[in-house]
Design a protein around this motif. Structure first.
Motif, short mmCIF file in Angstrom:
data_model
loop_
_atom_site.label_atom_id
_atom_site.label_comp_id
_atom_site.label_asym_id
_atom_site.label_seq_id
_atom_site.Cartn_x
_atom_site.Cartn_y
_atom_site.Cartn_z
N ARG A 1 23.43 62.52 36.21
CA ARG A 1 25.25 63.11 35.59
C ARG A 1 25.28 63.86 34.62
O ARG A 1 25.88 64.98 34.65
CB ARG A 1 26.17 61.39 35.22
N THR A 2 24.45 63.83 33.53
CA THR A 2 24.39 64.16 32.47
C THR A 2 23.74 65.97 33.21
O THR A 2 23.68 67.45 32.51
CB THR A 2 23.56 64.48 31.67
N GLN B 1 20.43 52.55 37.83
CA GLN B 1 20.96 53.05 36.99
C GLN B 1 21.19 53.96 36.21
O GLN B 1 21.72 55.10 35.45
CB GLN B 1 21.84 52.15 36.00
N ASP C 1 22.67 57.73 35.59
CA ASP C 1 22.86 58.94 34.32
C ASP C 1 22.09 59.99 33.55
O ASP C 1 23.19 60.97 33.43
CB ASP C 1 22.48 57.46 33.28
#
Length: 225
Positions: free
Chosen positions: A40-41, A33, A37
């Motif tokens: 994604r950023t 995860q 994250d």
């Protein structure tokens, strides 16, 4: 599987020397995860080509092999990020279509897309980029097509009730959803006017356009084919 690192400091007692911080490992799910994250950023800010495995690993405080272990590489990580964002947006739009009146359904669809852009800005920036792994994750165009399929069923019933050819519902569904989606892309950076006002204007154009629609539209220019 345990593979990540967090530091938990502790101290000794009495005359004992302070003990070194104990390494507390993340679970595999927690590390996965975290990488999602971070990816994604970075993908939202720099795009797929502008993001490297080295940077993803450095941001997570791990070595490159950890990224490969979880996702097989940058392409795999990107594919999972895109798939999650597509499902999030599709669920928000289809879940919003609960009203009985067609005009309110248009409002709900417009608000759902604008809500997603407002809440999941990074995700939307990723979706509207061209995907280099389109075969496995789909594209923004395919996502819009999925949403249009939901609208198509609604339009088909409305067309039938009004005496229009329901076979044309897919064409109009694509046009309506595309209009909202492209406006959403513009609003992503403009953020003016306010969300409710944008939704109201979208529905104004869509609804009154449908309301005055001709059963057999004609061309008024010289070109006929």
């Amino acid at each position: 599987m345990m593979d990540a690192v967090a530091i938990d400091g502790s101290s000794g007692s009495g005359n004992d020397k302070p003990r070194r911080g104990r390494r507390v490992r993340m679970t595999g799910a927690e590390r996965r995860q975290q990488l999602l994250d971070i990816g994604r950023t970075l993908f939202a800010a720099r795009g797929f080509e502008g993001t490297s495995v080295e940077e993803i690993a450095a941001k997570a405080g791990v070595s490159k092999p950890v990224v490969y272990e979880h996702f097989g590489g940058k392409e795999g990580l990107y594919a999972v990020v895109v798939d999650r964002e597509m499902r999030q947006l599709l669920d928000m739009v289809t879940g919003a279509l609960t009203a009985g009146h067609p005009r309110e359904l248009l409002e709900q669809a417009a608000f759902a897309l604008l809500d997603y852009i407002e809440t999941y800005t990074d995700g939307f920036r990723i979706l509207v980029r061209d995907s280099p792994v389109a075969q496995s994750t789909g594209t923004f165009a395919s996502l819009i097509s999925d949403i249009a399929t939901q609208v198509e069923d609604i339009l088909g019933m409305e067309f039938k009730n009004r005496g229009f050819d329901p076979k044309l519902a897919p064409l109009y569904a694509q046009a309506l959803v595309g209009m909202v989606a492209l406006t959403g892309q513009w609003w992503l950076d403009a953020r003016k006017p306010k969300k409710a006002e944008v939704a109201a204007h979208l529905v104004n154009l869509a609804w009154h356009g449908l309301d005055g629609m001709e059963a057999k539209p004609r061309l008024i220019g010289h070109r006929k084919s």
